[in-house]
Design an enzyme around this catalytic site. Structure first.
Site, PDB file in Angstrom:
ATOM      1  N   GLU A  47      17.856 -18.796 -39.354  1.00 52.31           N
ATOM      2  CA  GLU A  47      19.049 -19.075 -38.803  1.00 52.31           C
ATOM      3  C   GLU A  47      19.681 -18.596 -39.593  1.00 52.31           C
ATOM      4  O   GLU A  47      19.321 -18.246 -40.951  1.00 52.31           O
ATOM      5  CB  GLU A  47      18.842 -20.497 -38.497  1.00 52.31           C
ATOM      6  CG  GLU A  47      20.009 -20.791 -39.116  1.00 52.31           C
ATOM      7  CD  GLU A  47      19.728 -22.357 -38.206  1.00 52.31           C
ATOM      8  OE1 GLU A  47      18.674 -23.025 -38.715  1.00 52.31           O
ATOM      9  OE2 GLU A  47      20.225 -23.679 -37.555  1.00 52.31           O
ATOM     10  N   ASN A 107      27.504 -22.115 -35.567  1.00 49.28           N
ATOM     11  CA  ASN A 107      25.685 -21.225 -35.658  1.00 49.28           C
ATOM     12  C   ASN A 107      25.367 -20.236 -34.387  1.00 49.28           C
ATOM     13  O   ASN A 107      24.793 -20.558 -33.688  1.00 49.28           O
ATOM     14  CB  ASN A 107      24.901 -22.839 -36.212  1.00 49.28           C
ATOM     15  CG  ASN A 107      24.290 -21.817 -36.265  1.00 49.28           C
ATOM     16  OD1 ASN A 107      23.416 -21.243 -36.940  1.00 49.28           O
ATOM     17  ND2 ASN A 107      23.134 -23.070 -37.275  1.00 49.28           N
ATOM     18  N   LYS A 124      24.283 -22.143 -31.001  1.00 50.90           N
ATOM     19  CA  LYS A 124      22.802 -22.834 -31.373  1.00 50.90           C
ATOM     20  C   LYS A 124      24.157 -24.085 -30.575  1.00 50.90           C
ATOM     21  O   LYS A 124      25.010 -24.495 -30.144  1.00 50.90           O
ATOM     22  CB  LYS A 124      23.551 -23.676 -32.508  1.00 50.90           C
ATOM     23  CG  LYS A 124      22.301 -24.431 -32.775  1.00 50.90           C
ATOM     24  CD  LYS A 124      21.683 -24.618 -34.799  1.00 50.90           C
ATOM     25  CE  LYS A 124      21.233 -25.631 -34.700  1.00 50.90           C
ATOM     26  NZ  LYS A 124      20.462 -26.315 -36.322  1.00 50.90           N
ATOM     27  N   GLU A 143      25.374 -29.577 -40.158  1.00 52.24           N
ATOM     28  CA  GLU A 143      25.826 -28.885 -39.113  1.00 52.24           C
ATOM     29  C   GLU A 143      27.177 -29.376 -38.233  1.00 52.24           C
ATOM     30  O   GLU A 143      27.626 -28.248 -37.554  1.00 52.24           O
ATOM     31  CB  GLU A 143      24.721 -28.755 -38.607  1.00 52.24           C
ATOM     32  CG  GLU A 143      23.979 -27.546 -38.826  1.00 52.24           C
ATOM     33  CD  GLU A 143      23.296 -27.221 -37.931  1.00 52.24           C
ATOM     34  OE1 GLU A 143      23.361 -26.402 -37.887  1.00 52.24           O
ATOM     35  OE2 GLU A 143      21.635 -27.583 -38.575  1.00 52.24           O
ATOM     36  N   CYS A 169      16.659 -22.947 -34.772  1.00 56.73           N
ATOM     37  CA  CYS A 169      16.264 -24.144 -34.889  1.00 56.73           C
ATOM     38  C   CYS A 169      16.375 -26.079 -34.087  1.00 56.73           C
ATOM     39  O   CYS A 169      14.945 -25.707 -34.103  1.00 56.73           O
ATOM     40  CB  CYS A 169      17.019 -24.066 -36.281  1.00 56.73           C
ATOM     41  SG  CYS A 169      16.259 -25.425 -37.706  1.00 56.73           S
ATOM     42  N   ASN A 194      16.439 -22.412 -40.306  1.00 58.45           N
ATOM     43  CA  ASN A 194      15.842 -23.462 -41.695  1.00 58.45           C
ATOM     44  C   ASN A 194      15.541 -25.167 -41.051  1.00 58.45           C
ATOM     45  O   ASN A 194      16.925 -25.941 -40.791  1.00 58.45           O
ATOM     46  CB  ASN A 194      17.835 -23.772 -42.636  1.00 58.45           C
ATOM     47  CG  ASN A 194      18.197 -21.830 -42.638  1.00 58.45           C
ATOM     48  OD1 ASN A 194      18.154 -21.984 -43.943  1.00 58.45           O
ATOM     49  ND2 ASN A 194      18.131 -21.435 -41.805  1.00 58.45           N
TER      50      ASN A 194
HETATM   51  N1  CDV Z   1      18.864 -26.239 -38.897  1.00 58.20           N
HETATM   52  C1  CDV Z   1      18.332 -27.075 -38.672  1.00 58.20           C
HETATM   53  O1  CDV Z   1      18.878 -27.079 -37.723  1.00 58.20           O
HETATM   54  N2  CDV Z   1      17.059 -28.440 -39.135  1.00 58.20           N
HETATM   55  C2  CDV Z   1      16.946 -29.209 -38.864  1.00 58.20           C
HETATM   56  C3  CDV Z   1      16.730 -30.194 -39.532  1.00 58.20           C
HETATM   57  C4  CDV Z   1      18.094 -30.833 -39.646  1.00 58.20           C
HETATM   58  C5  CDV Z   1      15.594 -31.316 -39.037  1.00 58.20           C
HETATM   59  C6  CDV Z   1      15.295 -28.603 -37.724  1.00 58.20           C
HETATM   60  O2  CDV Z   1      15.533 -29.467 -36.882  1.00 58.20           O
HETATM   61  O3  CDV Z   1      14.933 -28.590 -38.415  1.00 58.20           O
END
Ligand code: CDV
Length: 315
Positions: A47, A107, A124, A143, A169, A194
């Site tokens: 990501e 994203n 996303k 975000e 993510c 991430n």
């Molecule tokens: N980039 C993300 O979506 N990170 C989230 C963190 C903030 C919990 C994740 O679900 O890994």
């Protein structure tokens, strides 16, 4: 086991806030070449691969962050990645911050075939964190401030001889994500992430961060009879730290390859799509066993709520 494609995951180590795209893309091309040497047909990058994880920083004026977004794809600094992939005859999945010609911010992840053509795109949907900074918190995750909720749905694309879904993510923590993909026949799910080792919840136990990451992916793979590849942006970025744990998971839920560093690292595995069919035809035969008429609450309710009435007269 027969092999339909060789899949690689390119974990990317930390990117400092002032590292430029050219330097990052040079690292990505090196990972692509390493993946090719491992026989990969397709490489999954994380990501927001091209920059530091900027949503951890607060700016009053959101347009101050526009420098972290790509206005076209391939953007000029990313063109060498497309060129290298085409030269090597290898495809890739890449997450990046997208600024559309209409000024919308997403994203985003794309799927690029071995000819350098974009054949899939996802924006996303589950955006974690907040739109405003959490007061007195050591960590921010903004975000919801910098991105809109994706408007393309959960797409599934026929490419690389497979049916491929993408998610990003935080999407991996929601069972709805995998089910939206598997109901469209996805045999393989590609995820970039991430995940900070610390976030705005001071009570989160640190050992759970890796456990919950793997649990969600392994359960998603098994319960949806899909192969899963997940690529981390990992390691240290400007005093912050992101987990590694990039993985390739079989439809059995078992991990078949896993990164062991928090740096730039390639892992690879042969993918046998038939192996998923074993699960889809028996234990997880959706057509035979799912009961959508009993799942109405899934669409009616968003948050936790009260129990539904169970008709006592039929006990
Ligand atoms: N980039 C993300 O979506 N990170 C989230 C963190 C903030 C919990 C994740 O679900 O890994």
């Amino acid at each position: 086991m027969s092999k339909d494609l060789t899949l690689a995951v390119a974990q990317v180590g930390g990117i400092s806030i002032d590292e430029d795209r050219t330097s990052v893309v040079t690292r990505l091309v090196a990972l692509l070449r390493e993946a090719k040497m491992l026989g990969a047909d397709l490489v999954v990058f994380p990501e927001l691969t091209l920059t530091a994880f900027f949503p951890r920083y607060h700016r009053d004026d959101v347009s101050d962050m526009d420098g972290y977004f790509e206005r076209s794809m391939p953007s000029p600094p990313v063109q060498p990645l497309f060129d290298a992939a085409k030269e090597l005859g290898i495809g890739f999945h890449l997450g990046y911050a997208e600024l559309t010609p209409e000024g919308r911010h997403f994203n985003t992840a794309i799927l690029v075939n071995a000819n350098g053509e974009i054949v899939g795109k996802y924006r996303k949907i589950h955006l974690p964190g907040h739109a405003e900074p959490v007061p007195n918190s050591q960590f921010q995750h903004l975000e919801k401030r910098y991105f809109e909720v994706g408007d393309l749905g959960f797409g599934v694309f026929d490419a690389f001889g497979a049916r491929i879904g993408m998610a990003i993510c935080n999407d991996r923590r929601w069972p709805e994500t995998y089910r939206m993909l598997s109901l469209q026949g996805a045999e393989l799910g590609l995820f970039g992430y991430n995940t900070p080792t610390m976030n705005w919840n001071p009570d989160e136990e640190s050992h759970l961060i890796m456990f919950n990451h793997l649990l969600a992916l392994q359960a998603g793979a098994y319960q949806n009879a899909m192969w899963i590849a997940a690529a981390a942006k990992a390691g240290r970025e400007d005093g912050h730290r992101l987990i590694g744990g990039s993985v390739i998971i079989a439809p059995s839920g078992e991990i078949v390859a896993k990164a062991h560093t928090e740096a730039d690292e390639v892992i690879a595995a042969p993918i046998d799509l038939e192996f998923g069919r074993h699960f889809r035809d028996f234990m997880l035969n959706f057509a035979a066993h799912r009961r959508p008429e009993q799942y109405g609450l899934l669409l009616e309710r968003t948050g936790y709520g009260d129990p539904l009435p169970v008709p006592r007269d039929r006990w």
